[in-house]
Design an enzyme around this catalytic site. Structure first.
Site, PDB file in Angstrom:
ATOM      1  N   THR A  89      -9.717  34.431  71.638  1.00  7.56           N
ATOM      2  CA  THR A  89     -10.780  35.204  71.003  1.00  7.56           C
ATOM      3  C   THR A  89     -11.545  34.301  70.029  1.00  7.56           C
ATOM      4  OG1 THR A  89      -9.240  36.004  69.334  1.00  7.56           O
ATOM      5  CG2 THR A  89      -9.545  37.391  71.284  1.00  7.56           C
ATOM      6  N   THR A 117     -12.763  33.950  66.621  1.00  3.46           N
ATOM      7  CA  THR A 117     -12.267  33.402  65.352  1.00  3.46           C
ATOM      8  C   THR A 117     -10.922  32.716  65.542  1.00  3.46           C
ATOM      9  OG1 THR A 117     -13.468  35.070  64.092  1.00  3.46           O
ATOM     10  CG2 THR A 117     -11.662  33.949  62.952  1.00  3.46           C
ATOM     11  N   CYS A 118     -10.090  33.293  66.374  1.00 10.35           N
ATOM     12  CA  CYS A 118      -8.759  32.727  66.613  1.00 10.35           C
ATOM     13  C   CYS A 118      -8.850  31.339  67.253  1.00 10.35           C
ATOM     14  CB  CYS A 118      -7.945  33.662  67.497  1.00 10.35           C
ATOM     15  SG  CYS A 118      -7.837  35.352  66.869  1.00 10.35           S
ATOM     16  N   SER A 119      -9.744  31.188  68.218  1.00  6.89           N
ATOM     17  CA  SER A 119      -9.870  29.930  68.962  1.00  6.89           C
ATOM     18  C   SER A 119     -10.755  28.897  68.277  1.00  6.89           C
ATOM     19  CB  SER A 119     -10.437  30.196  70.359  1.00  6.89           C
ATOM     20  OG  SER A 119      -9.492  30.871  71.149  1.00  6.89           O
ATOM     21  N   LEU A 131      -6.444  28.997  64.772  1.00  4.19           N
ATOM     22  CA  LEU A 131      -5.484  28.075  65.395  1.00  4.19           C
ATOM     23  C   LEU A 131      -5.878  26.611  65.194  1.00  4.19           C
ATOM     24  CD1 LEU A 131      -2.929  27.561  67.042  1.00  4.19           C
ATOM     25  CD2 LEU A 131      -4.276  27.982  69.116  1.00  4.19           C
TER      26      LEU A 131
END
Length: 158
Positions: A45, A47-49, A53
Site C-alpha cells: 500500500t 504509505t507502507c511501501s 517499511l
C-alpha cells in the site's frame, strides 16, 4: 489496547523463509530479546511501501546498534504476501510476519475495521518489546504517519 508494561499476548505469526513456512509463537519469538515491532495496515500500500517499511530498511543497522536484536514488520496479510513484499523492498534485516487471521492484532487490541482494505486490518504502530514486555508503544492517529516511523523509534532508542 495493550499498554506499556504489559506482556505481548500469545499468538502465532507466520513467516515464509527459504526453507518453507515457519509459524512463530510470540512467547518464543519475543523471549530474551529486544525487538522493534512495527505494523502496517497492508503490504504493497502507498504509505507502507513508500515510507514506513523503507525507513526501517534504511535505518536497520542504526536501530540494531542501539541493542535491538530483531526488527519485525507485521501486517494482516498472509506470509506469502509479506515475503513477496519483503523481497520487493530488500528487507534482509527485517523479519516479515503475516497475521493472516488478525489474531495477534486483535489480541493487542490494535485492529481497525476498514472498507478500504476489505475488512479487519492493523492500525499503524511501532513498539519496543523487551523480553516479551512492551517498553514503548507508539500508535498512529488515523491518517497520520509520525509516531511509528523508523526515525521516531530510533530517536527513542538512543
Amino acid at each position: 489496547m495493550i499498554q506499556k508494561g504489559q506482556s505481548i499476548p500469545t499468538a502465532t505469526l507466520s513467516e515464509l523463509t527459504p526453507e518453507g513456512m515457519v509459524n512463530h509463537n510470540t512467547d518464543a519469538l519475543f523471549a530474551n530479546k529486544k525487538v522493534v515491532l512495527f505494523a502496517v495496515p497492508g503490504a504493497f500500500t502507498p504509505t507502507c511501501s513508500e515510507a514506513h517499511l523503507p525507513g526501517y530498511v534504511v535505518l536497520a543497522d542504526e536501530i540494531k546498534a542501539t541493542g535491538v536484536d530483531l526488527i519485525a514488520c507485521v501486517s494482516v496479510n498472509d506470509a506469502f504476501v509479506m515475503q513477496a513484499w519483503g523481497e520487493a523492498q530488500n528487507t534482509s534485516e527485517i523479519m516479515m510476519l503475516g497475521d493472516g487471521d488478525a489474531g495477534f492484532t486483535k489480541a493487542l487490541g490494535l485492529e481497525m475495521d476498514t472498507a478500504a482494505f476489505g475488512g479487519v486490518r492493523s492500525q499503524r504502530y511501532a513498539m519496543v518489546i523487551e523480553n516479551g514486555v512492551v517498553t514503548l508503544l507508539n500508535v498512529e492517529e488515523p491518517k497520520q504517519f509520525e509516531a511509528s516511523k523508523a526515525e521516531t523509534i530510533l530517536a527513542a532508542l538512543k
